[in-house]
Motif scaffolding. Structure first.
Motif, mmCIF file in Angstrom:
data_model
loop_
_atom_site.group_PDB
_atom_site.id
_atom_site.type_symbol
_atom_site.label_atom_id
_atom_site.label_comp_id
_atom_site.label_asym_id
_atom_site.label_seq_id
_atom_site.Cartn_x
_atom_site.Cartn_y
_atom_site.Cartn_z
ATOM 1 N N ILE A 43 0.865 -1.175 0.000
ATOM 2 C CA ILE A 43 0.000 0.000 0.000
ATOM 3 C C ILE A 43 0.900 1.223 0.000
ATOM 4 N N GLN A 44 0.646 2.133 -0.940
ATOM 5 C CA GLN A 44 1.369 3.402 -0.945
ATOM 6 C C GLN A 44 0.486 4.414 -0.237
ATOM 7 N N GLY A 45 1.001 4.949 0.861
ATOM 8 C CA GLY A 45 0.245 5.903 1.661
ATOM 9 C C GLY A 45 0.150 7.264 1.014
ATOM 10 N N ASN A 46 -0.715 8.074 1.570
ATOM 11 C CA ASN A 46 -0.850 9.460 1.141
ATOM 12 C C ASN A 46 -0.564 10.355 2.343
ATOM 13 N N SER A 47 -1.125 11.553 2.393
ATOM 14 C CA SER A 47 -0.820 12.477 3.484
ATOM 15 C C SER A 47 -1.605 12.191 4.774
ATOM 16 N N TYR A 48 -2.420 11.155 4.786
ATOM 17 C CA TYR A 48 -3.216 10.792 5.961
ATOM 18 C C TYR A 48 -2.529 9.697 6.781
ATOM 19 N N ASN A 49 -2.795 9.677 8.077
ATOM 20 C CA ASN A 49 -2.425 8.529 8.907
ATOM 21 C C ASN A 49 -3.407 7.427 8.536
ATOM 22 N N THR A 50 -2.889 6.299 8.091
ATOM 23 C CA THR A 50 -3.761 5.240 7.597
ATOM 24 C C THR A 50 -3.451 3.932 8.298
ATOM 25 N N GLN A 51 -4.511 3.233 8.639
ATOM 26 C CA GLN A 51 -4.418 1.918 9.265
ATOM 27 C C GLN A 51 -5.320 0.974 8.469
ATOM 28 N N VAL A 52 -4.825 -0.230 8.190
ATOM 29 C CA VAL A 52 -5.628 -1.212 7.455
ATOM 30 C C VAL A 52 -5.758 -2.493 8.273
ATOM 31 N N GLU A 53 -6.926 -3.093 8.162
ATOM 32 C CA GLU A 53 -7.191 -4.393 8.778
ATOM 33 C C GLU A 53 -7.198 -5.418 7.659
ATOM 34 N N MET A 54 -6.464 -6.516 7.868
ATOM 35 C CA MET A 54 -6.375 -7.564 6.859
ATOM 36 C C MET A 54 -6.571 -8.912 7.518
ATOM 37 N N SER A 55 -6.955 -9.893 6.701
ATOM 38 C CA SER A 55 -7.133 -11.240 7.254
ATOM 39 C C SER A 55 -6.610 -12.288 6.281
ATOM 40 N N ALA A 56 -6.078 -13.350 6.885
ATOM 41 C CA ALA A 56 -5.661 -14.545 6.153
ATOM 42 C C ALA A 56 -6.318 -15.712 6.872
ATOM 43 N N GLY A 57 -7.392 -16.215 6.316
ATOM 44 C CA GLY A 57 -8.160 -17.247 7.019
ATOM 45 C C GLY A 57 -8.784 -16.654 8.266
ATOM 46 N N LYS A 101 3.034 7.314 5.786
ATOM 47 C CA LYS A 101 2.593 8.464 5.008
ATOM 48 C C LYS A 101 3.486 8.644 3.788
ATOM 49 N N ASN A 102 2.851 8.827 2.624
ATOM 50 C CA ASN A 102 3.552 9.121 1.366
ATOM 51 C C ASN A 102 4.709 8.171 1.073
ATOM 52 N N ASP A 103 4.547 6.917 1.463
ATOM 53 C CA ASP A 103 5.609 5.929 1.248
ATOM 54 C C ASP A 103 4.965 4.558 1.066
ATOM 55 N N TRP A 104 5.765 3.621 0.627
ATOM 56 C CA TRP A 104 5.302 2.241 0.436
ATOM 57 C C TRP A 104 5.356 1.481 1.754
ATOM 58 N N THR A 105 4.329 0.688 2.004
ATOM 59 C CA THR A 105 4.286 -0.144 3.200
ATOM 60 C C THR A 105 3.999 -1.580 2.773
ATOM 61 N N PRO A 106 4.898 -2.515 3.097
ATOM 62 C CA PRO A 106 4.598 -3.919 2.810
ATOM 63 C C PRO A 106 3.506 -4.408 3.765
ATOM 64 N N VAL A 107 2.495 -5.036 3.229
ATOM 65 C CA VAL A 107 1.394 -5.593 4.016
ATOM 66 C C VAL A 107 1.089 -6.978 3.463
ATOM 67 N N GLY A 108 0.252 -7.714 4.153
ATOM 68 C CA GLY A 108 -0.159 -9.022 3.646
ATOM 69 C C GLY A 108 0.995 -9.966 3.456
ATOM 70 N N GLU A 109 1.042 -10.616 2.295
ATOM 71 C CA GLU A 109 2.057 -11.646 2.049
ATOM 72 C C GLU A 109 3.475 -11.109 2.108
ATOM 73 N N SER A 110 3.687 -9.834 1.730
ATOM 74 C CA SER A 110 5.049 -9.290 1.755
ATOM 75 C C SER A 110 5.516 -8.960 3.177
ATOM 76 N N ALA A 111 4.590 -8.957 4.149
ATOM 77 C CA ALA A 111 4.955 -8.723 5.551
ATOM 78 C C ALA A 111 4.746 -9.975 6.400
ATOM 79 N N ASP A 112 4.357 -11.082 5.761
ATOM 80 C CA ASP A 112 4.048 -12.318 6.471
ATOM 81 C C ASP A 112 5.186 -13.322 6.287
ATOM 82 N N ALA A 113 5.667 -13.887 7.380
ATOM 83 C CA ALA A 113 6.777 -14.851 7.310
ATOM 84 C C ALA A 113 6.413 -16.074 6.474
ATOM 85 N N GLN A 114 5.135 -16.421 6.447
ATOM 86 C CA GLN A 114 4.694 -17.593 5.688
ATOM 87 C C GLN A 114 4.274 -17.245 4.262
#
Length: 171
Positions: free
Chosen positions: A121-135, A145-158
């Motif tokens: 997810i590439q952020g914008n000028s807002y403070n952003t929080q996301v909820e995600m699920s795997a199973g 903010k205004n940067d790339w954030t690894p989430v999901g599979e790219s932030a999951d050890a498995q």
């Protein structure tokens, strides 16, 4: 003396007009039966219906059919946008939908949705929080903010696929 007569005439005219108005209102309408007045009263007693906001996302069925994104509910401050249509968009990258963009307005916002296999997810000028699920597992990620954030599979050890379930923003 003339002024006194003028005041009395004006007062008399006003009193007469008031009396006529009162008789017209209190005397009511002539020639209307009791049955007619009860039907008029019933309509007046019903009043207008209530508008209830359910916060459902407009045109969600069409968006699901065209873009394979399930948009559920929100407060109207996070909206699906065409990527490149504006600056300061929130970009969600997934394996199935590639890039999906959202415009954010106001001081805070929320949107519940389903985008499968999200990994950046590439952020914008807002403070952003996301909820995600795997199973059955749910995770919360703070988006930079205004940067790339690894989430999901790219932030999951498995390396599991994560579904994006909710976006929350604040200024």
């Amino acid at each position: 003396m003339k002024a006194r007569k003028a005041i009395l005439r004006t007062f008399g005219a006003a009193a007469g007009a008031s009396a006529l108005a009162w008789f017209a209102i209190a005397g009511g309408v002539t020639g209307v039966s009791a049955a007619d007045t009860s039907s008029m009263k019933a309509v007046a007693d019903e009043g207008p219906g209530y508008a209830i906001e359910d916060f459902a996302y407009p045109n969600a069925d069409k968006i699901l059919a065209e873009r394979h994104i399930t948009l559920k509910r929100g407060d109207g401050h996070i909206l699906l946008a065409d990527c490149g249509s504006a600056t300061d968009l929130l970009e969600v990258w997934g394996r199935k939908n590639e890039k999906t963009c959202f415009s954010v307005t106001g001081t805070s916002g929320y949107l519940t949705l389903e985008i499968p296999a999200v990994y950046f997810i590439q952020g914008n000028s807002y403070n952003t929080q996301v909820e995600m699920s795997a199973g059955a597992e749910e995770k919360t990620f703070e988006v930079k903010k205004n940067d790339w954030t690894p989430v999901g599979e790219s932030a999951d050890a498995q390396g599991r696929d994560f579904m994006l379930m909710e976006i929350r923003t604040a200024k």
